[in-house]
Design an enzyme around this catalytic site. Sequence first.
Site, PDB file in Angstrom:
ATOM      1  N   GLY A  46      39.694  -8.781  -2.514  1.00  0.00           N
ATOM      2  CA  GLY A  46      38.577  -7.907  -2.162  1.00  0.00           C
ATOM      3  C   GLY A  46      37.463  -8.717  -1.532  1.00  0.00           C
ATOM      4  O   GLY A  46      37.437  -9.951  -1.648  1.00  0.00           O
ATOM      5  N   GLN A  51      28.787 -10.503   0.647  1.00  0.00           N
ATOM      6  CA  GLN A  51      29.313 -11.868   0.614  1.00  0.00           C
ATOM      7  C   GLN A  51      29.338 -12.533   1.982  1.00  0.00           C
ATOM      8  O   GLN A  51      29.394 -13.756   2.073  1.00  0.00           O
ATOM      9  CB  GLN A  51      30.731 -11.884   0.014  1.00  0.00           C
ATOM     10  CG  GLN A  51      30.755 -11.512  -1.466  1.00  0.00           C
ATOM     11  CD  GLN A  51      32.174 -11.445  -1.984  1.00  0.00           C
ATOM     12  OE1 GLN A  51      32.845 -10.435  -1.821  1.00  0.00           O
ATOM     13  NE2 GLN A  51      32.651 -12.511  -2.596  1.00  0.00           N
ATOM     14  N   CYS A  91      35.932 -15.085  -8.107  1.00  0.00           N
ATOM     15  CA  CYS A  91      35.132 -14.543  -7.012  1.00  0.00           C
ATOM     16  C   CYS A  91      35.066 -15.570  -5.900  1.00  0.00           C
ATOM     17  O   CYS A  91      34.833 -16.753  -6.160  1.00  0.00           O
ATOM     18  CB  CYS A  91      33.727 -14.222  -7.505  1.00  0.00           C
ATOM     19  SG  CYS A  91      32.664 -13.516  -6.225  1.00  0.00           S
ATOM     20  N   LEU A  92      35.245 -15.112  -4.679  1.00  0.00           N
ATOM     21  CA  LEU A  92      35.182 -16.019  -3.530  1.00  0.00           C
ATOM     22  C   LEU A  92      33.788 -16.637  -3.397  1.00  0.00           C
ATOM     23  O   LEU A  92      33.648 -17.687  -2.777  1.00  0.00           O
ATOM     24  CB  LEU A  92      35.563 -15.267  -2.245  1.00  0.00           C
ATOM     25  CG  LEU A  92      37.014 -14.762  -2.218  1.00  0.00           C
ATOM     26  CD1 LEU A  92      37.223 -13.824  -1.032  1.00  0.00           C
ATOM     27  CD2 LEU A  92      38.003 -15.925  -2.158  1.00  0.00           C
ATOM     28  N   HIS A 133      34.102  -4.799  -9.377  1.00  0.00           N
ATOM     29  CA  HIS A 133      33.614  -6.136  -8.995  1.00  0.00           C
ATOM     30  C   HIS A 133      32.935  -6.073  -7.616  1.00  0.00           C
ATOM     31  O   HIS A 133      31.843  -6.611  -7.430  1.00  0.00           O
ATOM     32  CB  HIS A 133      34.821  -7.096  -8.996  1.00  0.00           C
ATOM     33  CG  HIS A 133      34.551  -8.485  -8.517  1.00  0.00           C
ATOM     34  ND1 HIS A 133      34.655  -9.598  -9.324  1.00  0.00           N
ATOM     35  CD2 HIS A 133      34.220  -8.968  -7.289  1.00  0.00           C
ATOM     36  CE1 HIS A 133      34.379 -10.683  -8.629  1.00  0.00           C
ATOM     37  NE2 HIS A 133      34.115 -10.329  -7.381  1.00  0.00           N
ATOM     38  N   GLU A 134      33.575  -5.383  -6.671  1.00  0.00           N
ATOM     39  CA  GLU A 134      33.006  -5.290  -5.306  1.00  0.00           C
ATOM     40  C   GLU A 134      31.743  -4.433  -5.284  1.00  0.00           C
ATOM     41  O   GLU A 134      30.790  -4.736  -4.566  1.00  0.00           O
ATOM     42  CB  GLU A 134      34.029  -4.720  -4.315  1.00  0.00           C
ATOM     43  CG  GLU A 134      35.351  -5.476  -4.199  1.00  0.00           C
ATOM     44  CD  GLU A 134      35.208  -6.967  -4.059  1.00  0.00           C
ATOM     45  OE1 GLU A 134      34.175  -7.446  -3.570  1.00  0.00           O
ATOM     46  OE2 GLU A 134      36.151  -7.683  -4.460  1.00  0.00           O
ATOM     47  N   HIS A 137      28.810  -6.400  -6.216  1.00  0.00           N
ATOM     48  CA  HIS A 137      28.301  -7.250  -5.126  1.00  0.00           C
ATOM     49  C   HIS A 137      27.289  -6.506  -4.258  1.00  0.00           C
ATOM     50  O   HIS A 137      26.267  -7.082  -3.877  1.00  0.00           O
ATOM     51  CB  HIS A 137      29.453  -7.710  -4.217  1.00  0.00           C
ATOM     52  CG  HIS A 137      30.177  -8.940  -4.679  1.00  0.00           C
ATOM     53  ND1 HIS A 137      29.557 -10.150  -4.884  1.00  0.00           N
ATOM     54  CD2 HIS A 137      31.493  -9.158  -4.933  1.00  0.00           C
ATOM     55  CE1 HIS A 137      30.460 -11.051  -5.255  1.00  0.00           C
ATOM     56  NE2 HIS A 137      31.653 -10.475  -5.294  1.00  0.00           N
TER      57      HIS A 137
HETATM   58  O1  GNR Z   1      40.100 -12.412  -4.876  1.00  0.00           O
HETATM   59  C1  GNR Z   1      39.541 -11.951  -5.872  1.00  0.00           C
HETATM   60  N1  GNR Z   1      40.238 -11.812  -7.025  1.00  0.00           N
HETATM   61  C2  GNR Z   1      39.763 -11.127  -8.130  1.00  0.00           C
HETATM   62  C3  GNR Z   1      40.434 -11.293  -9.332  1.00  0.00           C
HETATM   63  C4  GNR Z   1      40.025 -10.626 -10.463  1.00  0.00           C
HETATM   64  C5  GNR Z   1      38.936  -9.784 -10.397  1.00  0.00           C
HETATM   65  C6  GNR Z   1      38.239  -9.625  -9.213  1.00  0.00           C
HETATM   66  C7  GNR Z   1      38.653 -10.280  -8.073  1.00  0.00           C
HETATM   67  S1  GNR Z   1      37.808 -10.062  -6.582  1.00  0.00           S
HETATM   68  C8  GNR Z   1      38.109 -11.588  -5.811  1.00  0.00           C
HETATM   69  C9  GNR Z   1      37.557 -11.607  -4.386  1.00  0.00           C
HETATM   70  C10 GNR Z   1      36.067 -11.451  -4.432  1.00  0.00           C
HETATM   71  O2  GNR Z   1      35.303 -12.309  -4.763  1.00  0.00           O
HETATM   72  N2  GNR Z   1      35.604 -10.272  -4.137  1.00  0.00           N
HETATM   73  O3  GNR Z   1      34.282 -10.043  -4.188  1.00  0.00           O
HETATM   74 NI    NI Z   2      33.506 -11.423  -5.663  1.00  0.00          NI
END
Ligand code: GNR
Ligand code: NI
Length: 180
Positions: A46, A51, A91-92, A133-134, A137
């Site tokens: 995601g 980001q 998270c990236l 999670h997204e 952000h």
């Molecule tokens: O790549 C991602 N893997 C992930 C694994 C578990 C819970 C959430 C994520 S999202 C993350 C990519 C990212 O940072 N998206 O904002």
């Molecule tokens: Ni993230």
Amino acid sequence: MAIRTILEFPDPRLRTRAQPVTRFDADLHRVIDDMLETMYAAPGIGLAATQVDVHQRLVVIDISDDRNDPLVLINPEILSREGETATEEGCLSVPGYFDEVKRASKIRVRAQDRDGKVFERDCEEILAVCVQHEMDHIDGKLFVDYLSSLKRERVRKKLEKERKERAARASAPERRRSAL
Ligand code: GNR
Ligand code: NI
């Protein structure tokens, strides 16, 4: 299409609350395509516009094994939540750190697609986790905000140190090489 730079914690720009998308035009489509390319290259499941320093309510997700089933959520809203799950998240924008976060295990989301058409979708398991999670952000929130301040500070210090080392290498490569 182009790969965009992903902002990293504790960059203050990650704390921006994104604005609703109002124009479903070529500029928006370019951002979406760049975000998909950036997510696939990272690789991640995601990516939120925040980001890549675009402060619009837009996220892309692809949880498929073949990385060929992109989901684009524009102006997403959670209509309902059910259950609870604890998942090891990464998270990236917080590279190299993983920890468990509790979230709703099932959600129903309403969003617009790249043409502005409204749709609803039921999400569960990793998709539900990823959508939450997204959506955090685009409200300026990171998964490390759910951890203890001790853990968050430890992660912040490690990433700040890595960022400073990268900047030093980038700004004076000749001097550093001759100093060896
Ligand atoms: O790549 C991602 N893997 C992930 C694994 C578990 C819970 C959430 C994520 S999202 C993350 C990519 C990212 O940072 N998206 O904002
Ligand atoms: Ni993230």
